[in-house]
Write a protein that holds these residues in place. Structure first.
Motif, PDB file in Angstrom:
ATOM      1  N   ALA A  48      28.793 -69.727  71.237  1.00 35.42           N
ATOM      2  CA  ALA A  48      28.939 -69.315  72.990  1.00 35.42           C
ATOM      3  C   ALA A  48      28.391 -67.919  72.819  1.00 35.42           C
ATOM      4  O   ALA A  48      27.844 -67.613  73.931  1.00 35.42           O
ATOM      5  N   ALA A  49      28.776 -67.104  72.026  1.00 39.85           N
ATOM      6  CA  ALA A  49      28.160 -65.651  72.074  1.00 39.85           C
ATOM      7  C   ALA A  49      26.857 -65.517  72.104  1.00 39.85           C
ATOM      8  O   ALA A  49      26.358 -64.708  72.698  1.00 39.85           O
ATOM      9  N   ALA A  50      26.088 -66.465  71.399  1.00 41.57           N
ATOM     10  CA  ALA A  50      24.657 -66.451  71.368  1.00 41.57           C
ATOM     11  C   ALA A  50      24.238 -66.901  72.709  1.00 41.57           C
ATOM     12  O   ALA A  50      23.054 -66.371  73.110  1.00 41.57           O
ATOM     13  N   ILE A  51      24.721 -67.870  73.296  1.00 38.89           N
ATOM     14  CA  ILE A  51      24.368 -68.263  74.582  1.00 38.89           C
ATOM     15  C   ILE A  51      24.512 -67.202  75.884  1.00 38.89           C
ATOM     16  O   ILE A  51      23.565 -66.916  76.438  1.00 38.89           O
ATOM     17  N   VAL A  52      25.619 -66.590  75.476  1.00 37.26           N
ATOM     18  CA  VAL A  52      26.050 -65.288  76.468  1.00 37.26           C
ATOM     19  C   VAL A  52      24.806 -64.414  76.142  1.00 37.26           C
ATOM     20  O   VAL A  52      24.339 -63.886  77.139  1.00 37.26           O
ATOM     21  N   SER A  53      24.508 -64.127  74.926  1.00 35.69           N
ATOM     22  CA  SER A  53      23.475 -63.051  74.736  1.00 35.69           C
ATOM     23  C   SER A  53      22.144 -63.649  75.464  1.00 35.69           C
ATOM     24  O   SER A  53      21.390 -62.814  76.028  1.00 35.69           O
ATOM     25  N   ALA A  54      21.782 -64.775  75.205  1.00 38.69           N
ATOM     26  CA  ALA A  54      20.436 -65.298  75.691  1.00 38.69           C
ATOM     27  C   ALA A  54      20.633 -65.382  77.343  1.00 38.69           C
ATOM     28  O   ALA A  54      19.440 -65.415  77.934  1.00 38.69           O
ATOM     29  N   ALA A  55      21.772 -65.571  77.812  1.00 36.94           N
ATOM     30  CA  ALA A  55      21.675 -65.646  79.359  1.00 36.94           C
ATOM     31  C   ALA A  55      21.375 -64.288  79.805  1.00 36.94           C
ATOM     32  O   ALA A  55      21.066 -64.047  81.173  1.00 36.94           O
ATOM     33  N   GLY A  56      21.294 -63.248  79.210  1.00 35.52           N
ATOM     34  CA  GLY A  56      20.929 -61.865  79.680  1.00 35.52           C
ATOM     35  C   GLY A  56      19.327 -61.998  79.930  1.00 35.52           C
ATOM     36  O   GLY A  56      19.021 -61.029  80.855  1.00 35.52           O
ATOM     37  N   SER A  57      18.744 -62.951  79.634  1.00 38.75           N
ATOM     38  CA  SER A  57      17.200 -62.915  79.902  1.00 38.75           C
ATOM     39  C   SER A  57      16.769 -64.172  80.467  1.00 38.75           C
ATOM     40  O   SER A  57      15.599 -64.680  80.238  1.00 38.75           O
ATOM     41  N   LEU A  58      17.970 -64.985  80.853  1.00 38.89           N
ATOM     42  CA  LEU A  58      17.528 -66.446  81.458  1.00 38.89           C
ATOM     43  C   LEU A  58      16.418 -66.424  82.655  1.00 38.89           C
ATOM     44  O   LEU A  58      15.943 -67.210  82.849  1.00 38.89           O
ATOM     45  N   ASN A  59      16.336 -65.092  83.143  1.00 36.27           N
ATOM     46  CA  ASN A  59      15.196 -65.099  84.361  1.00 36.27           C
ATOM     47  C   ASN A  59      14.018 -64.956  83.885  1.00 36.27           C
ATOM     48  O   ASN A  59      12.844 -65.164  84.629  1.00 36.27           O
ATOM     49  N   ARG A  60      13.711 -65.018  82.559  1.00 39.26           N
ATOM     50  CA  ARG A  60      12.456 -64.963  81.763  1.00 39.26           C
ATOM     51  C   ARG A  60      12.463 -66.372  80.922  1.00 39.26           C
ATOM     52  O   ARG A  60      13.367 -66.794  80.668  1.00 39.26           O
ATOM     53  N   TYR A  61      11.050 -66.570  80.976  1.00 37.46           N
ATOM     54  CA  TYR A  61      10.903 -67.871  80.062  1.00 37.46           C
ATOM     55  C   TYR A  61      11.336 -67.526  78.426  1.00 37.46           C
ATOM     56  O   TYR A  61      10.917 -66.402  78.058  1.00 37.46           O
ATOM     57  N   PRO A  62      11.618 -68.658  77.882  1.00 31.92           N
ATOM     58  CA  PRO A  62      11.856 -68.483  76.441  1.00 31.92           C
ATOM     59  C   PRO A  62      10.796 -68.584  75.538  1.00 31.92           C
ATOM     60  O   PRO A  62       9.600 -68.679  76.036  1.00 31.92           O
ATOM     61  N   ASP A  63      10.844 -68.171  74.299  1.00 29.83           N
ATOM     62  CA  ASP A  63       9.892 -68.036  73.411  1.00 29.83           C
ATOM     63  C   ASP A  63       9.136 -69.567  73.227  1.00 29.83           C
ATOM     64  O   ASP A  63       9.674 -70.477  72.674  1.00 29.83           O
ATOM     65  N   ARG A  64       7.937 -69.638  73.841  1.00 23.11           N
ATOM     66  CA  ARG A  64       7.507 -71.071  73.923  1.00 23.11           C
ATOM     67  C   ARG A  64       6.941 -71.633  72.719  1.00 23.11           C
ATOM     68  O   ARG A  64       7.027 -72.743  72.404  1.00 23.11           O
ATOM     69  N   GLU A  65       6.847 -70.792  71.460  1.00 15.95           N
ATOM     70  CA  GLU A  65       6.479 -70.989  70.130  1.00 15.95           C
ATOM     71  C   GLU A  65       7.526 -71.262  69.458  1.00 15.95           C
ATOM     72  O   GLU A  65       7.470 -71.756  68.255  1.00 15.95           O
ATOM     73  N   ALA A  66       8.921 -70.758  69.766  1.00 16.80           N
ATOM     74  CA  ALA A  66      10.152 -71.112  69.123  1.00 16.80           C
ATOM     75  C   ALA A  66       9.985 -70.751  67.822  1.00 16.80           C
ATOM     76  O   ALA A  66      10.594 -71.109  66.590  1.00 16.80           O
TER      77      ALA A  66
END
Length: 363
Positions: A48-66
């Motif tokens: 949950a904490a990792a998702i909250v942190s990721a949510a801070g940049s959900l306006n940007r696309y994710p790392d497409r290469e993962a």
């Protein structure tokens, strides 16, 4: 209202039904080989904490290469693998779709050996790849001659071998896999979705010597991450690059990537129930043999038992008692996923309540 028959649906899709095992709200769910033990509260909080942190940049696309996730998967697998050897996608379903999109298609054939995973023909259909099957041996095993003869006859581009095989749980040894690789030039996909439950070695040991080998895995089963939707394969970087060409942009969400990375960081805890689930399945098989059922030797977290003249009636009788198993595999058999000790006890009691003279228990 427009109906499906009014639409210009592809001819090969007319009359087809969506794939999917029943998803029913019942007390005991033993039909899709899930791990019945969810992540611990501590790991859930970290996810949950990792998702909250990721949510801070959900306006940007994710790392497409993962790349972070692929690096973590490589470290988990070992064998000297690196991120460039790993491809990850939304479950092993999308992994297989990528592979057949890249290496299948019109005029090409994928070969596999039945009975096996029921989604394979759909991957082929959806990518317009010819789908050919050859029966396994009578004991549901494979040998190199059977496979190589089938390759010579059908000239596939891709061969799919599942070990442990779904739905039988039978395995293919490394000598057989290596003989197939040495005797042909196909792309050989070894689907190891249930490898963590098996006591045998992994085809990962052969990757360094065989650049046309692809070893597919999933985090859905052993990692108890079915809802996370993460599948992956290990292969030569060139095969990974082929899948990069056909993948949809940004196919793995930021949330998926961070959840999977937390799970991998706690792999020991996430995999803690693997041995107990395998033992639960073997114990159920011993019980079933003692009751006169025919049982296929399995090395996965599921069991195949029979033979029932009317397996659907048995399936329904169990469902009426709040227990959902899977009506799949060879005629007359039912597949049972390993559950908790309490769930397996309920299943055994329910089977004992079913009249064997009516339900076809083996003599």
């Amino acid at each position: 209202m427009i109906s499906l028959s009014d639409l210009p649906l592809r001819a090969d899709l007319v009359g087809q039904e969506p794939y999917g095992a029943p998803q029913l709200e019942v007390p005991v769910v033993l039909n899709v080989n899930e791990n019945p033990y969810p992540p611990s509260p501590a790991i859930r909080h970290e996810m949950a904490a990792a998702i909250v942190s990721a949510a801070g940049s959900l306006n940007r696309y994710p790392d497409r290469e993962a790349l972070g996730l692929r690096g973590d998967l490589a470290a988990y697998l070992g064998h000297g693998l690196a991120a460039e050897n790993i491809w990850a996608a939304n479950g092993s379903n999308e992994v297989m779709a990528h592979l057949l999109t890249a290496f299948g298609g019109p005029g090409r054939t994928v070969l596999t050996f039945t009975p096996t995973y029921s989604m394979y023909p759909e991957y082929a259909r959806n990518t317009c790849t010819g789908y050919v099957t050859v029966p396994r041996n009578d004991d549901y095993t494979l040998d190199a001659k059977l496979v190589l003869d089938a390759i010579t006859k059908h000239q596939p581009t891709v061969v799919l071998i599942t070990t442990p095989n779904n739905p039988t749980g039978t395995t293919v040894d490394l000598d057989t896999i290596e003989a197939i690789l040495e005797g042909s030039d196909v792309l050989l996909v070894v689907d190891e979705a249930y490898q963590e439950f098996s006591s045998g070695p992994s085809a990962l040991e052969l990757l360094e010597r065989h650049p046309r080998l692809i070893v597919s895995r999933t985090m859905s089963k052993a990692f108890a991450l079915a809802g996370g939707r993460v599948g992956y394969f290990a292969a030569a970087p060139a095969i990974v690059d082929a899948c990069r060409i056909v993948r949809l942009p940004y196919h793995l969400s930021a949330q998926t990537q961070v959840i999977a990375r937390v799970a991998l960081a706690h792999s020991d805890e996430m995999l803690a129930q693997v041995r107990s689930l395998a033992a639960e399945a073997r114990s159920f098989e011993d019980w079933a043999r003692g009751r006169g059922y025919e049982v296929i030797d399995s090395q996965a977290n599921f069991s195949l038992i029979g033979r029932f003249p009317d397996r659907h009636r048995v399936w329904q009788d169990l469902l009426d008692r709040g227990i959902l198993i899977r009506e799949t595999g060879p005629a007359g058999f039912l597949r049972v996923s390993a559950g908790t000790p309490e769930e397996m006890a309920l299943l055994r009691s329910a089977l004992d309540e079913i009249d064997p003279t009516l339900e076809g228990r083996a003599s």
